[in-house]
Design a protein around this motif. Structure first.
Motif, PDB file in Angstrom:
ATOM      1  N   LEU A 154       0.821  -1.208   0.000  1.00 43.39           N
ATOM      2  CA  LEU A 154       0.000   0.000   0.000  1.00 43.39           C
ATOM      3  C   LEU A 154       0.857   1.262   0.000  1.00 43.39           C
ATOM      4  O   LEU A 154       0.432   2.306  -0.514  1.00 43.39           O
ATOM      5  CB  LEU A 154      -0.929  -0.005   1.218  1.00 43.39           C
ATOM      6  CG  LEU A 154      -2.036  -1.057   1.177  1.00 43.39           C
ATOM      7  CD1 LEU A 154      -2.811  -1.075   2.494  1.00 43.39           C
ATOM      8  CD2 LEU A 154      -2.986  -0.804   0.012  1.00 43.39           C
ATOM      9  N   ASN A 204      -0.085   3.863  -2.815  1.00 40.43           N
ATOM     10  CA  ASN A 204      -0.675   5.128  -2.363  1.00 40.43           C
ATOM     11  C   ASN A 204       0.341   6.241  -2.131  1.00 40.43           C
ATOM     12  O   ASN A 204       0.156   7.085  -1.254  1.00 40.43           O
ATOM     13  CB  ASN A 204      -1.474   4.887  -1.073  1.00 40.43           C
ATOM     14  CG  ASN A 204      -2.646   3.953  -1.269  1.00 40.43           C
ATOM     15  OD1 ASN A 204      -3.291   3.959  -2.308  1.00 40.43           O
ATOM     16  ND2 ASN A 204      -2.923   3.122  -0.268  1.00 40.43           N
ATOM     17  N   PRO A 217       0.442   4.315   3.448  1.00 40.07           N
ATOM     18  CA  PRO A 217      -0.207   3.012   3.608  1.00 40.07           C
ATOM     19  C   PRO A 217      -1.333   2.997   4.635  1.00 40.07           C
ATOM     20  O   PRO A 217      -2.163   2.084   4.634  1.00 40.07           O
ATOM     21  CB  PRO A 217       0.934   2.103   4.055  1.00 40.07           C
ATOM     22  CG  PRO A 217       1.841   3.027   4.814  1.00 40.07           C
ATOM     23  CD  PRO A 217       1.769   4.339   4.087  1.00 40.07           C
ATOM     24  N   PHE A 244      -5.752   0.289   7.090  1.00 40.89           N
ATOM     25  CA  PHE A 244      -4.937   0.339   5.883  1.00 40.89           C
ATOM     26  C   PHE A 244      -5.671   1.194   4.860  1.00 40.89           C
ATOM     27  O   PHE A 244      -6.896   1.125   4.733  1.00 40.89           O
ATOM     28  CB  PHE A 244      -4.702  -1.066   5.323  1.00 40.89           C
ATOM     29  CG  PHE A 244      -3.591  -1.822   5.982  1.00 40.89           C
ATOM     30  CD1 PHE A 244      -2.333  -1.249   6.113  1.00 40.89           C
ATOM     31  CD2 PHE A 244      -3.786  -3.106   6.465  1.00 40.89           C
ATOM     32  CE1 PHE A 244      -1.289  -1.935   6.721  1.00 40.89           C
ATOM     33  CE2 PHE A 244      -2.748  -3.808   7.069  1.00 40.89           C
ATOM     34  CZ  PHE A 244      -1.501  -3.220   7.198  1.00 40.89           C
ATOM     35  N   LYS A 245      -4.937   1.992   4.132  1.00 44.08           N
ATOM     36  CA  LYS A 245      -5.514   2.915   3.148  1.00 44.08           C
ATOM     37  C   LYS A 245      -5.754   2.175   1.832  1.00 44.08           C
ATOM     38  O   LYS A 245      -4.807   1.830   1.134  1.00 44.08           O
ATOM     39  CB  LYS A 245      -4.570   4.095   2.935  1.00 44.08           C
ATOM     40  CG  LYS A 245      -5.098   5.226   2.071  1.00 44.08           C
ATOM     41  CD  LYS A 245      -4.057   6.350   2.042  1.00 44.08           C
ATOM     42  CE  LYS A 245      -4.459   7.478   1.107  1.00 44.08           C
ATOM     43  NZ  LYS A 245      -5.637   8.206   1.591  1.00 44.08           N
ATOM     44  N   THR A 246      -7.016   1.936   1.503  1.00 45.59           N
ATOM     45  CA  THR A 246      -7.346   1.156   0.300  1.00 45.59           C
ATOM     46  C   THR A 246      -7.679   2.019  -0.910  1.00 45.59           C
ATOM     47  O   THR A 246      -7.796   1.506  -2.015  1.00 45.59           O
ATOM     48  CB  THR A 246      -8.540   0.224   0.588  1.00 45.59           C
ATOM     49  OG1 THR A 246      -9.666   1.009   1.030  1.00 45.59           O
ATOM     50  CG2 THR A 246      -8.194  -0.787   1.668  1.00 45.59           C
ATOM     51  N   ASN A 252      -6.760   5.714  -3.152  1.00 45.23           N
ATOM     52  CA  ASN A 252      -5.792   6.795  -3.353  1.00 45.23           C
ATOM     53  C   ASN A 252      -6.485   8.148  -3.191  1.00 45.23           C
ATOM     54  O   ASN A 252      -7.691   8.214  -2.904  1.00 45.23           O
ATOM     55  CB  ASN A 252      -5.119   6.675  -4.732  1.00 45.23           C
ATOM     56  CG  ASN A 252      -6.120   6.712  -5.876  1.00 45.23           C
ATOM     57  OD1 ASN A 252      -7.080   7.483  -5.860  1.00 45.23           O
ATOM     58  ND2 ASN A 252      -5.899   5.872  -6.884  1.00 45.23           N
ATOM     59  N   GLY A 285      -5.841  -2.354  -2.976  1.00 47.25           N
ATOM     60  CA  GLY A 285      -6.793  -1.907  -1.965  1.00 47.25           C
ATOM     61  C   GLY A 285      -8.070  -2.728  -2.009  1.00 47.25           C
ATOM     62  O   GLY A 285      -8.644  -3.063  -0.971  1.00 47.25           O
ATOM     63  N   ASP A 335      -7.767  -4.809   5.762  1.00 44.04           N
ATOM     64  CA  ASP A 335      -7.686  -3.391   6.115  1.00 44.04           C
ATOM     65  C   ASP A 335      -8.013  -3.139   7.588  1.00 44.04           C
ATOM     66  O   ASP A 335      -7.716  -2.076   8.126  1.00 44.04           O
ATOM     67  CB  ASP A 335      -8.612  -2.560   5.218  1.00 44.04           C
ATOM     68  CG  ASP A 335     -10.069  -3.011   5.276  1.00 44.04           C
ATOM     69  OD1 ASP A 335     -10.311  -4.231   5.328  1.00 44.04           O
ATOM     70  OD2 ASP A 335     -10.963  -2.141   5.261  1.00 44.04           O
TER      71      ASP A 335
END
Length: 201
Positions: free
Chosen positions: A33, A37, A41, A60-62, A64, A84, A93
């Motif tokens: 990630l 991203n 992450p 967790f950043k799924t 953008n 993601g 996530d």
């Protein structure tokens, strides 16, 4: 006794052991990630917890941060990255929230922490979902997750609060594994995730 003391002890132990066991996976997902991203992450967002106290949830950043020509974020479906989508489908996530559990912001099982702007929209019964710590998974998640209406979710949240017990938590815990394995209820029909709550839906 269980609600006020034993549950918190179990939450801490499970979160601590879980982070140790999942640490290799945590590292791999973080790296993936980070690349997808642009070095970001993780996703941090304010959420109301026990007694509506605001805390910062860690996920967790799924998606953008791509924006349109006017500087507005693109729709969720267009910002959801391939990795993601996989992380969300497999519920990976949620792993960083174990840190929230260690800190005491959250529990392993409880009503999901939602957005602060929803607080004024709840009726008196729905507000009772904040009488316990929010959870990584919960009674509403194993009974439909994002595929059910907000009204039904809140009914299930309050049902959990009213019937909180060790046996109910055990039931939710094992039902969660089944839901994750089948990837059920991740999104609503026609939505990348779930529609916003407006006080009526």
């Amino acid at each position: 006794m269980y609600k006020n003391y034993i549950k918190r002890f179990f939450d801490f132990v499970i979160a601590f052991v879980g982070l140790i066991i999942l640490s290799p996976l945590f590292i791999v997902v973080t790296i993936g990630l980070y690349i997808a991203n642009d070095g970001k992450p993780f996703f941090f967002q304010a959420r109301p917890g026990l007694n509506e106290k605001i805390f910062k949830i860690i996920k967790f950043k799924t998606m953008n941060d791509k924006k349109d020509a006017q500087g507005n974020l693109l729709p969720d479906a267009e910002r959801l990255t391939p990795i993601g989508a996989f992380v969300r489908k497999t519920s990976l996530d949620e792993i960083p929230q174990l840190i929230n559990v260690l800190k005491g912001d959250m529990a392993i099982i409880g009503p999901r922490p939602l957005l602060p702007q929803y607080l004024p929209l709840y009726n008196e019964k729905q507000k009772r979902r904040h009488n316990v710590r929010p959870g990584i998974t919960g009674w509403a998640q194993v009974n439909g997750r994002n595929a059910i209406s907000w009204t039904k979710k809140f009914e299930l949240d309050v049902e959990y609060v009213d019937n909180l017990s060790f046996m109910m938590d055990v039931k939710v815990f094992f039902m969660t594994f089944k839901k994750v394995f089948k990837s059920e209820g991740i999104s609503q029909v026609g939505q990348a995730t779930a529609e916003a709550f407006n006080g009526k839906n």
